[in-house]
Design an enzyme around this catalytic site. Structure first.
Site, PDB file in Angstrom:
ATOM      1  N   ASN A 109       0.853  -1.194   0.000  1.00 22.75           N
ATOM      2  CA  ASN A 109       0.000   0.000   0.000  1.00 22.75           C
ATOM      3  C   ASN A 109       0.886   1.239   0.000  1.00 22.75           C
ATOM      4  O   ASN A 109       2.111   1.134  -0.022  1.00 22.75           O
ATOM      5  CB  ASN A 109      -0.935  -0.025   1.216  1.00 22.75           C
ATOM      6  CG  ASN A 109      -0.151  -0.099   2.498  1.00 22.75           C
ATOM      7  OD1 ASN A 109       0.657   0.766   2.811  1.00 22.75           O
ATOM      8  ND2 ASN A 109      -0.358  -1.180   3.254  1.00 22.75           N
ATOM      9  N   ILE A 112      -2.597  -7.266  14.254  1.00 31.60           N
ATOM     10  CA  ILE A 112      -1.574  -7.183  15.317  1.00 31.60           C
ATOM     11  C   ILE A 112      -2.096  -6.343  16.483  1.00 31.60           C
ATOM     12  O   ILE A 112      -2.015  -6.749  17.646  1.00 31.60           O
ATOM     13  CB  ILE A 112      -0.258  -6.571  14.764  1.00 31.60           C
ATOM     14  CG1 ILE A 112       0.159  -7.285  13.483  1.00 31.60           C
ATOM     15  CG2 ILE A 112       0.852  -6.636  15.809  1.00 31.60           C
ATOM     16  CD1 ILE A 112       1.321  -6.634  12.743  1.00 31.60           C
TER      17      ILE A 112
HETATM   18  N1  CTP Z   1      -3.534  -3.045  12.156  1.00 34.38           N
HETATM   19  C1  CTP Z   1      -2.747  -4.083  12.634  1.00 34.38           C
HETATM   20  N2  CTP Z   1      -2.743  -5.281  11.987  1.00 34.38           N
HETATM   21  C2  CTP Z   1      -3.493  -5.469  10.901  1.00 34.38           C
HETATM   22  C3  CTP Z   1      -4.291  -4.430  10.395  1.00 34.38           C
HETATM   23  C4  CTP Z   1      -4.279  -3.223  11.048  1.00 34.38           C
HETATM   24  O1  CTP Z   1      -2.037  -3.913  13.627  1.00 34.38           O
HETATM   25  N3  CTP Z   1      -3.457  -6.666  10.310  1.00 34.38           N
HETATM   26  C5  CTP Z   1      -3.550  -1.791  12.895  1.00 34.38           C
HETATM   27  C6  CTP Z   1      -2.922  -0.622  12.146  1.00 34.38           C
HETATM   28  O2  CTP Z   1      -1.538  -0.543  12.427  1.00 34.38           O
HETATM   29  C7  CTP Z   1      -3.700   0.561  12.704  1.00 34.38           C
HETATM   30  C8  CTP Z   1      -5.084  -0.012  12.960  1.00 34.38           C
HETATM   31  O3  CTP Z   1      -4.914  -1.417  13.054  1.00 34.38           O
HETATM   32  O4  CTP Z   1      -3.197   0.967  13.935  1.00 34.38           O
HETATM   33  C9  CTP Z   1      -6.107   0.304  11.907  1.00 34.38           C
HETATM   34  O5  CTP Z   1      -5.591  -0.001  10.639  1.00 34.38           O
HETATM   35  P1  CTP Z   1      -6.411   0.382   9.333  1.00 34.38           P
HETATM   36  O6  CTP Z   1      -5.637  -0.051   8.136  1.00 34.38           O
HETATM   37  O7  CTP Z   1      -6.865   1.810   9.415  1.00 34.38           O
HETATM   38  O8  CTP Z   1      -7.718  -0.474   9.500  1.00 34.38           O
HETATM   39  P2  CTP Z   1      -8.000  -1.991   9.374  1.00 34.38           P
HETATM   40  O9  CTP Z   1      -8.055  -2.595  10.713  1.00 34.38           O
HETATM   41  O10 CTP Z   1      -7.063  -2.629   8.410  1.00 34.38           O
HETATM   42  O11 CTP Z   1      -9.488  -1.976   8.788  1.00 34.38           O
HETATM   43  P3  CTP Z   1      -9.996  -1.409   7.370  1.00 34.38           P
HETATM   44  O12 CTP Z   1      -8.944  -1.722   6.370  1.00 34.38           O
HETATM   45  O13 CTP Z   1     -11.261  -2.152   7.158  1.00 34.38           O
HETATM   46  O14 CTP Z   1     -10.214   0.073   7.555  1.00 34.38           O
END
Ligand code: CTP
Length: 399
Positions: A211, A306
């Protein structure tokens, strides 16, 4: 024992009438047990003599950029590395302007530009110069770079005018420095983990899913935590960023590696999850490069979340767990849902659809959602300054 005992302060004295007060700053710092090395600029030398500075500091005084004797002994890079912090007092409009443009045409500006230490400025100038839009804009830039400005004060000036522009009194400047060092000293007991950057989820040996995250905000938070005394581990996905000295950098590629390294480095007092972790990974990574005439159908499976995992962990959960929310729409609703579902203490949300902030920009504007109090907006500012603001909040929460 005084908190300044054995601390190393690099004092830069610029050309202004307030330079005579710098001698008092040296005296006070030395009385408190600090080591003080001084640089006097060309114009500074017109107001005070190297002899008086060297007598008070009991150290060699540094004057010119291309001084072969001092470069052999201690070059400009080592001089900035030597210090625990840099104080510019008095800081003139000229030096402020030079720093705001990254000009490095003398020893003082070169050392500051090459430095990774906290820089304090105590400006001193005529009230009109102080109020000039150019000077105010330059100062704003420096604040955005994370410089700390002390004063100036309102009062009678050497030029006969009255107004804002007088250098803050030496004892107050020394107090500010003491407060800063004390804060760092108190924070030494804290351990922090920061995740940053994107992850790479390999499809085959040469292709991956990723990304747009640059990692900048997470790196700035790790820098600010370290500068504030935290023992900081930065678990970073692939980025092009340089890491600050003193940070324990662990490089990872995939979400799975990021997860394992996060677990390995706990416990911590605070964890900041700023990484843009891929939500999915490839079910079966091809061990050989997939040829283009192959019909492919990628089969994905969910990566572990995580943040959610750590936040809900019985024994490993840090006292303070901070997540990020990268959103393009319905920011409030999505962020509050994440705060709740991921069981974190704060969610820092940013609008990644706005190109002037977020992923690739050096600037950011965020809204912080708290578990136990009303949300707040932090207006657009540099990622460095925003990191300092977030770290200030972390420190007051942990203390
Ligand atoms: N995060 C994480 N592990 C993942 C996905 C996300 O630790 N596998 C953490 C990111 O580091 C951030 C938070 O969760 O602190 C939110 O991440 P974001 O990408 O905004 O959201 P997602 O949980 O991935 O949900 P979505 O993509 O549906 O918005």
């Amino acid at each position: 024992m005084n908190i300044l005992e054995n601390k190393k302060i690099l004092l830069i004295i610029c050309g202004g009438i307030a330079a005579y007060k710098s001698l008092e700053i040296i005296r006070l710092l030395k009385k408190k047990g600090a080591f003080v090395k001084c640089i006097i600029t060309k114009n500074g030398k017109k107001f005070i003599t190297p002899l008086s500075v060297t007598s008070l500091s009991q150290e060699k005084v540094y004057l010119d950029l291309f001084d072969y004797e001092s470069e052999a002994e201690m070059d400009h890079i080592s001089l900035s590395r030597w210090s625990d912090l840099i104080l510019i007092a008095p800081a003139t409009a000229n030096t402020i302007a030079k720093l705001s443009y990254g000009k490095s045409d003398d020893l003082a500006s070169t050392v500051i530009l090459a430095s990774n230490k906290k820089v304090f400025l105590a400006p001193a100038m005529n009230v009109r110069m102080w109020e000039h839009k150019a000077n105010q804009e330059n100062l704003e830039k420096l604040k955005n770079y994370g410089y700390k400005i002390i004063g100036p004060e309102i009062g009678d000036m050497a030029c006969g005018e009255y107004g804002e522009g007088k250098m803050t009194e030496p004892n107050i400047i020394v107090n500010e420095i003491e407060k800063y060092i004390k804060k760092i000293f108190t924070n030494k007991k804290f351990k922090a983990i920061v995740t940053a950057g994107p992850t790479h989820e390999y499809i085959d040996p040469v292709r991956y899913i990723t990304n747009k995250s640059s990692g900048k905000q997470g790196y700035e938070i790790a820098r600010s935590l370290t500068l504030n005394g935290f023992e900081t581990t930065l678990i970073s996905g692939p980025t092009n960023l340089e890491v600050e000295e003193g940070i324990n950098l662990i490089k990872v590629s995939s979400a799975e590696e990021m997860f394992n390294q996060t677990i390995n480095n706990l416990p911590a007092d605070v964890a900041v999850f700023s990484a843009a972790v891929s939500d999915w990974k490839i079910k079966n990574i091809n061990q050989k490069k997939i040829k283009k005439n192959t019909d492919i159908n990628l089969s994905l499976e969910k990566n572990v979340d995580i943040l959610k995992h750590i936040s809900n962990h019985n024994s490993l959960r840090p006292k303070l767990v901070i997540g990020f929310a990268a959103e393009t729409n319905d920011i409030d609703l999505n962020s509050k849902t994440k705060l709740h579902e991921k069981n974190c203490d704060w969610i820092i949300a940013n609008d990644v659809s706005d190109k002037s902030i977020g992923f690739e920009s050096d600037f950011n504007e965020v809204k912080i959602f708290y578990k136990n109090k009303k949300d707040e907006i932090i207006p657009k500012m540099s990622k460095a300054l925003l990191a300092d603001k977030i770290v200030e909040k972390i420190i007051s929460k942990l203390n």
